[in-house]
Structure formats: C-alpha cells, structure tokens
Design an enzyme around this catalytic site. Structure first.
Site, PDB file in Angstrom:
ATOM      1  N   HIS A  53      78.246 -10.008  83.833  1.00 41.02           N
ATOM      2  CA  HIS A  53      77.266  -9.896  82.756  1.00 41.02           C
ATOM      3  C   HIS A  53      76.049 -10.755  83.082  1.00 41.02           C
ATOM      4  O   HIS A  53      76.032 -11.487  84.059  1.00 41.02           O
ATOM      5  CB  HIS A  53      77.867 -10.318  81.412  1.00 41.02           C
ATOM      6  CG  HIS A  53      78.291 -11.754  81.369  1.00 41.02           C
ATOM      7  ND1 HIS A  53      79.574 -12.162  81.652  1.00 41.02           N
ATOM      8  CD2 HIS A  53      77.605 -12.881  81.097  1.00 41.02           C
ATOM      9  CE1 HIS A  53      79.658 -13.477  81.542  1.00 41.02           C
ATOM     10  NE2 HIS A  53      78.466 -13.937  81.203  1.00 41.02           N
ATOM     11  N   SER A  54      75.051 -10.635  82.223  1.00 40.91           N
ATOM     12  CA  SER A  54      73.868 -11.486  82.283  1.00 40.91           C
ATOM     13  C   SER A  54      73.618 -12.007  80.876  1.00 40.91           C
ATOM     14  O   SER A  54      74.162 -11.488  79.908  1.00 40.91           O
ATOM     15  CB  SER A  54      72.658 -10.693  82.762  1.00 40.91           C
ATOM     16  OG  SER A  54      71.503 -11.514  82.820  1.00 40.91           O
TER      17      SER A  54
END
Length: 140
Positions: A53-54
């Site tokens: 994820h970011s």
C-alpha cells in the site's frame, strides 16, 4: 512529489557496553514527526509479503528490531529495495511511496512508529489506484 530516495536509511543512536546494546530514537531529534501510533509485525512466514500500500499523508519510521526483511519502494517512476538487517538501522518512510515488505527471516519483527492515528482514508491499497493517483499529481 514523493520519490523513493526521499525514504532515508538512518543509523539509530546506540549505546554499547558489556551488558548489551540499547538503540533509541526521539521524536523531534532523530525525525521530525510526532509519534501518535506504534505497532509491530512479527511471525510473518518467509514467503509472505506485508504492506502492499501507500499513504497519502502518513510518515513512518521502520525498524527491524529482530531479524531482517526487505522493503520494496515504488514512487510510480522508480523502484528501490532497502534491506533492514539490524536493530540499530531504520528507514524513514514518506507519504506517496508504495511499499511492500518481503524476505522475512524466521525471527523478524518490524516496529513502526507512525505520525498519525490509523485512518483508512489515508491508505491506497491497490497498486493500480496508486498509479492513477500518481498520474493525477498526488492530490490529497
């Protein structure tokens, strides 16, 4: 715009003596963000991956307090791999960089110090959505 090289490897301050070692960090001294949340990941199978994820705003410090693992970084244009192998090494993570964790040793434990409380809306959980966000100029 965030870049993979904005994620900085840092050597943590450490005191060594015959009784063992102690490493430490202080918010405002070793990194600029206040710590609002701490969590740790452990017992990860060696072939498993974590993260994926970011974040839009969240800043973090990753520390391998036990064992080792690799952090794969992607800013939408460049990739980089950082290996965390010792408890006096950290990786300062900036928002806007996709991260995946791989190659966990059998005794690996990741400590994360985070700048904010958990907020689901800060996460980008699909890489295709991350790339669209990058192409859109990373709007808040």
């Amino acid at each position: 715009m965030a870049h993979v090289n904005d994620c900085k490897s840092v050597e943590l301050r450490t005191i060594y003596d015959h009784r063992g070692s102690i490493s430490f960090v202080e918010s405002g001294v070793d990194f600029e963000f206040p710590v609002k949340r701490a969590y740790w990941t452990y017992d990860v199978p060696s072939r498993a991956s974590r993260a994926g994820h970011s974040h839009r705003q969240l800043r973090q410090l990753y520390v391998a307090i036990s064992g080792s693992f690799d952090v794969h970084l992607d800013d939408g244009e460049q990739q980089r791999i950082v290996s965390l192998r010792h408890p006096n090494e950290g990786l300062l993570m900036v928002p806007g960089v996709w991260r995946e964790l791989h190659g966990f040793s059998s005794n690996a434990c990741l400590l994360v110090l985070a700048s904010e409380l958990f907020e689901e809306s800060d996460y980008i959980r699909e890489h295709a959505d991350f790339m669209a966000w990058v192409r859109a100029g990373r709007p808040a």
